[in-house]
Design a protein around this motif. Sequence first.
Motif, PDB file in Angstrom:
ATOM      1  N   ASP A 383      -7.209 -19.184  27.935  1.00 56.18           N
ATOM      2  CA  ASP A 383      -6.696 -20.554  27.936  1.00 56.18           C
ATOM      3  C   ASP A 383      -5.199 -20.481  27.671  1.00 56.18           C
ATOM      4  O   ASP A 383      -4.766 -19.986  26.623  1.00 56.18           O
ATOM      5  CB  ASP A 383      -7.400 -21.373  26.854  1.00 56.18           C
ATOM      6  CG  ASP A 383      -6.765 -22.735  26.649  1.00 56.18           C
ATOM      7  OD1 ASP A 383      -6.646 -23.468  27.647  1.00 56.18           O
ATOM      8  OD2 ASP A 383      -6.373 -23.056  25.504  1.00 56.18           O
ATOM      9  N   PHE A 384      -4.380 -20.956  28.594  1.00 52.19           N
ATOM     10  CA  PHE A 384      -2.935 -20.785  28.486  1.00 52.19           C
ATOM     11  C   PHE A 384      -2.322 -21.559  27.318  1.00 52.19           C
ATOM     12  O   PHE A 384      -1.340 -21.110  26.716  1.00 52.19           O
ATOM     13  CB  PHE A 384      -2.255 -21.184  29.798  1.00 52.19           C
ATOM     14  CG  PHE A 384      -2.602 -20.281  30.947  1.00 52.19           C
ATOM     15  CD1 PHE A 384      -2.826 -18.928  30.740  1.00 52.19           C
ATOM     16  CD2 PHE A 384      -2.709 -20.771  32.238  1.00 52.19           C
ATOM     17  CE1 PHE A 384      -3.146 -18.081  31.790  1.00 52.19           C
ATOM     18  CE2 PHE A 384      -3.030 -19.933  33.301  1.00 52.19           C
ATOM     19  CZ  PHE A 384      -3.245 -18.588  33.076  1.00 52.19           C
ATOM     20  N   LYS A 385      -2.898 -22.707  27.002  1.00 49.14           N
ATOM     21  CA  LYS A 385      -2.356 -23.502  25.898  1.00 49.14           C
ATOM     22  C   LYS A 385      -2.458 -22.755  24.573  1.00 49.14           C
ATOM     23  O   LYS A 385      -1.611 -22.917  23.688  1.00 49.14           O
ATOM     24  CB  LYS A 385      -3.096 -24.841  25.816  1.00 49.14           C
ATOM     25  CG  LYS A 385      -2.472 -25.830  24.853  1.00 49.14           C
ATOM     26  CD  LYS A 385      -3.208 -27.162  24.900  1.00 49.14           C
ATOM     27  CE  LYS A 385      -2.573 -28.169  23.948  1.00 49.14           C
ATOM     28  NZ  LYS A 385      -3.288 -29.482  23.982  1.00 49.14           N
ATOM     29  N   SER A 386      -3.488 -21.942  24.423  1.00 51.58           N
ATOM     30  CA  SER A 386      -3.719 -21.243  23.159  1.00 51.58           C
ATOM     31  C   SER A 386      -2.826 -20.020  22.977  1.00 51.58           C
ATOM     32  O   SER A 386      -2.789 -19.434  21.894  1.00 51.58           O
ATOM     33  CB  SER A 386      -5.188 -20.814  23.060  1.00 51.58           C
ATOM     34  OG  SER A 386      -5.482 -19.824  24.027  1.00 51.58           O
ATOM     35  N   VAL A 387      -2.110 -19.614  24.024  1.00 50.10           N
ATOM     36  CA  VAL A 387      -1.291 -18.397  23.924  1.00 50.10           C
ATOM     37  C   VAL A 387       0.195 -18.641  24.172  1.00 50.10           C
ATOM     38  O   VAL A 387       0.991 -17.716  24.043  1.00 50.10           O
ATOM     39  CB  VAL A 387      -1.793 -17.315  24.910  1.00 50.10           C
ATOM     40  CG1 VAL A 387      -3.198 -16.878  24.565  1.00 50.10           C
ATOM     41  CG2 VAL A 387      -1.698 -17.782  26.362  1.00 50.10           C
ATOM     42  N   ASN A 388       0.582 -19.874  24.514  1.00 50.17           N
ATOM     43  CA  ASN A 388       1.971 -20.082  24.936  1.00 50.17           C
ATOM     44  C   ASN A 388       2.977 -20.134  23.800  1.00 50.17           C
ATOM     45  O   ASN A 388       4.176 -20.303  24.027  1.00 50.17           O
ATOM     46  CB  ASN A 388       2.087 -21.334  25.818  1.00 50.17           C
ATOM     47  CG  ASN A 388       1.772 -22.618  25.052  1.00 50.17           C
ATOM     48  OD1 ASN A 388       1.561 -22.595  23.845  1.00 50.17           O
ATOM     49  ND2 ASN A 388       1.716 -23.722  25.777  1.00 50.17           N
TER      50      ASN A 388
END
Length: 441
Positions: A383-388
């Motif tokens: 999930d990109f939101k969790s790593v940005n």
Amino acid sequence: MKKIVIIIGCALLLILGVFTINSRYEKYEENKAVAVLKNKIVKIKTVKAENDFKDLMPLKNILKDKKIVAMGEATHGTKEFFQMKHRMLKFLVEKMDYNVFGIEACMSECMAVNDYVLYGKGEAEQVVKKMGFWTWDTKEVVDMVKWMREYNENHTKKVKFYGFDMQSSCTAVEKVQAYLKKVDKEYENKVDSILLEFKDPKTLHGNNKKLHGNEVKKIMCMFEKNKNEYISKSSKEEYELYKQNLKIIDEAYDFFKGNQSNSQMQTKRDKYMAENIKWILNFEGQDTKIMVWAHNWHVSKVADNINNIGENVKRMGSNLYDMYKDKLYVIGFQFSEGTVTAVDKSINRGEESVMLKKCTLHAAKKGSIPYILSKVDPLFFIDFKSVNTNKYVKEFISTPKTCRYVDANFNGEDESYETNILDQCYDGLIYIDKISNSELI
């Protein structure tokens, strides 16, 4: 002269030094991103649709408020992509109350598949073949359709099957004709010859005959004018469904006819597919949640430039995002190597070919997105939101990099890459390291 040679030599050494430093720093950033991703991914234990969803349970919190989960695919001919989407549909239906499935295939042709999954009409293999896309004529899609039928037999709340594409008007004509014969036979006799023009795929795709597109719009107006009468002779649901079939005819005509570029055609198609998904959601009611199946290109939330001609295509995912904002969640797919089913155009460039083959792609090239992801894990979701918030991962997902892409055609290894910015295209991504070709039925 000697002084010039020394200056040139020093300049070359400086350039080489800068290049080496940059290369080492890029490698450093890449390794840092991989290290962070290893701790942030959701590891997937299998692509097969099994009953155990323990590995997918972290997705419940990520997807809990979504109305649409749009799932892409990096190729149209990959067994593991299809199996994973089957598994995701099963998860979304059984664990998150999703009740509608939509696929990149013509809406009218897919009505037969819906009749199968709801009522058991026909045979799974036959209704899948009648969708009209060889890409879906596979064991993996048939297995999913059979599971939908089995689920509906054992549950009160049903899961429905829809197509949202509009590249064919043949079946739509049959549906509209049959409905008009039921509710307004006199009018059907009057417009039958006009509708028949759109039943032959050769006339729609060819340029040798002027079709009466404006007459279709007049029939649509007549539907509106006689709405109450038609509903009284059928039902509100039937009226809306067959009016939508009429709209499919109009969309197909607009897509194929007219003086337009390829990018203009593709923009129309993606716009109509998004509008058709919106129609499905409205038709099924406010509590409806849908999983959508299409190519990575179509689910992407950004416009892309096809053929490098400077004309952007506004994709289906971008249109859906305009409509639904954070109620939409888009999942892309990537892979490193393996085989795919495709029309092989890599040998005789420029020649028309309809031969389906098992095409081979070797390990992803250095620096590409799949090359970097191959160092993280062989099978996972991110999930990109969790790593940005991590600067190294942010650089990885937010700057242009090459991805793997193959559609229905295989144009060679070098043509299987396209530059994208991951977190602009998708909200998350499923990575499958090694893939195999889909099994045609």
